[in-house]
Enzyme design. Structure first.
Site, mmCIF file in Angstrom:
data_model
loop_
_atom_site.group_PDB
_atom_site.id
_atom_site.type_symbol
_atom_site.label_atom_id
_atom_site.label_comp_id
_atom_site.label_asym_id
_atom_site.label_seq_id
_atom_site.Cartn_x
_atom_site.Cartn_y
_atom_site.Cartn_z
ATOM 1 N N GLU A 20 47.293 -0.821 2.242
ATOM 2 C CA GLU A 20 47.639 -1.814 3.253
ATOM 3 C C GLU A 20 48.385 -1.069 4.357
ATOM 4 O OE1 GLU A 20 47.012 -5.090 3.436
ATOM 5 O OE2 GLU A 20 45.899 -5.125 1.549
ATOM 6 N N CYS A 43 53.003 -5.615 10.515
ATOM 7 C CA CYS A 43 51.691 -5.023 10.747
ATOM 8 C C CYS A 43 50.755 -6.013 11.422
ATOM 9 C CB CYS A 43 51.088 -4.536 9.429
ATOM 10 S SG CYS A 43 50.993 -5.803 8.150
#
Length: 508
Positions: free
Chosen positions: A233, A267
């Site tokens: 991720e 993010c």
């Protein structure tokens, strides 16, 4: 033995220190995790979920004190610590409490007619010891959600939280100890890069990493030596596209929140904003006004807290300086608020282009850069012009247009007339493409990503020999040829009853 300083980024105050785990301690933790795995995986799912329920109830009952500690460690304002750290974690626990049984139970699948006399299913079995290396930007949620998911699937877990938020690391360890998981089932390994390296060298059965692209590449390379599966991720450079027919007030509010929540340290933050030329002026004036009204600090009524990482703070400054040196204009913000803290003014940049770092590299700070576009094609081209592919947002009242554009977007998560919300839905898989990583967690896919999918076929045949077994004879060749043409030849159709009769005839 090394030590990690614990710093409050919103005050600059040093509030303690923490010992790093040594190589020997990591090795011992791995031995304990492997020893605990057989009994944990054999524990019934309902009993494993009992531990998750205890954890959920503890988090709810102690939410206020947890928020206080997380805020002092990260610089978040309290409402964001409550929403993104505690509430999100509890919501995911509850989702798996309700749905894990149906997700993990064996699934019967069809068996081809040519395999008459058999039935097939897929079983989901835990992988083993899962190493989770988590980041500093949402250190509580991004540590516990993957750990909870892996544990629910029957794995044991070694968790290495970020050394940048050590107080949260200690807090997680304290909580897991309070819940009293069986010995060795879930352990927290405090430390920095060396501890992470030792963890990977201990050869876990899977690595789940959330963090930067550069570190993700190093982890993947190290894991490849032992063929350890890796879930990555990684970062994002997430675009938002506003068309002229959008609800501009809602879109502007979404852009401001999407860019500046958690001081832009997500993010999924909106880092690039593309606005249709005819409403460009109207949108940037709204953004400037709204950004300048945001209250910066860590009080109960503040909107934007401090940044968390001193290193990332410097990246933000570097990206802004690079953009301005290449012709960008600071519409507002752009400065550190206090010399001794990591508070940074919400920043809006215009006159930007894709030669600038601010439009290509992950900034991960309270900055939004805005460009105009003239057509759908240009908007899609600009939004997709990135090595990242995590999240994007499309704003228009035209449903068909939104769907048409969404199909062209090279992103793992897409919002239409909304922003950053996909990750909050436990039912949806979450993950990126391109250099934003690979693999999915959350939802059914997330739970199954911590399992081996095992195919099982049961035969009910009582014959001593099957059609395809030794010794080979000419009759078998003719039989298989006949089945091939009957089942798959042009304009051929056959019922289950007919294939059963054919099979029995050929086996005589």
């Amino acid at each position: 033995m090394g030590y990690i300083d614990i710093l409050n980024p919103s005050t600059g105050e040093m509030i303690g220190s923490m010992e790093e785990k040594t190589k020997e301690e990591v090795t011992l933790a791995m031995e304990q995790a492997r020893a605990a795995f057989p009994s944990w995986k054999e524990l019934s799912l309902s009993k494993r979920l009992d531990y998750m329920k205890q954890l959920r109830e503890y988090l709810v009952e102690h939410a206020d004190e947890l928020v206080e500690k997380i805020a002092s460690d990260t610089g978040k304002v309290h409402i964001e610590a409550l929403m993104s750290e505690i509430f999100a974690t509890v919501d995911f626990i509850r989702y798996y409490e309700k749905n894990a049984d149906s997700i993990l139970k064996p699934k019967k699948v069809p068996t081809p007619l040519v395999l008459y006399g058999r039935h097939s299913e897929v079983q989901y079995r835990p992988i083993g010891v899962v190493a989770i290396i988590s980041p500093w930007n949402n250190p509580f949620q991004l540590s516990l959600v993957p750990a909870i998911t892996a544990l629910t699937a029957g794995n044991t877990v070694l968790l290495k939280p970020s050394e940048i938020t050590p107080l949260t690391s200690l807090l997680i360890e304290e909580i897991l100890t309070t819940v009293s998981f069986p010995e060795g089932v879930v352990q927290v390994l405090h430390g920095g890069k060396k501890t992470g390296k030792h963890l990977i060298q201990s050869r876990p059965d899977k690595i789940f990493f959330t963090g930067s692209v550069a570190t993700g590449k190093k982890i993947m390379a190290a894991a490849a030596e032992h063929l350890i599966p890796v879930h990555l991720e990684l970062g994002g450079k997430d675009p938002m596209i506003i068309f002229a027919d959008a609800d501009l007030e809602r879109a502007a509010n979404a852009a401001v929140w999407g860019a500046f929540t958690n001081a832009g340290q997500s993010c999924m933050s909106v880092e690039r904003l593309y606005v249709e030329f005819s409403v460009y002026g109207a949108v940037i004036s709204r953004l400037k006004e709204k950004a300048e009204q945001l209250r910066i600090g860590n009080g109960a009524n503040d909107d934007v807290g401090s940044m968390t990482s001193p290193r990332q703070f410097k990246v933000v400054q570097e990206h802004i300086a690079d953009a301005v040196s290449k012709g960008a204009t600071l519409l507002c913000g752009g400065k550190q608020l206090h010399d001794d803290t990591l508070h940074f003014e919400p920043t809006v940049l215009v006159d930007v282009n894709h030669s600038m770092k601010i439009m290509q590299e992950e900034t991960l700070g309270p900055v939004i850069a805005i460009m105009p576009f003239s057509s759908e094609e240009e908007a899609v081209r600009l939004a997709n012009d990135s090595v990242y592919g995590l999240n994007c947002s499309i704003w228009t009242r035209d449903t068909k247009k939104a769907e048409r554009i969404s199909r062209q977007m090279e992103y793992g998560n897409i919002c239409i007339n909304d922003v950053m919300i996909n990750a909050a839905n436990p039912h949806l898989p979450f993950g990126g493409i391109k250099q934003s990583g690979f693999g999915r967690y959350h939802g059914p896919e997330g739970l199954l990503s911590f399992c081996h999918s095992v195919s099982v076929t049961h035969s009910k045949n009582s014959r001593a020999k099957d059609l395809n077994w030794y010794p080979y004879e000419q009759d078998q060749l003719e039989a298989i040829r006949k089945i091939l043409h009957t089942l798959h030849g042009k304009n051929k159709k056959i019922s289950p009853k007919e294939i059963k009769e054919l099979y029995e005839k050929l086996m005589k």
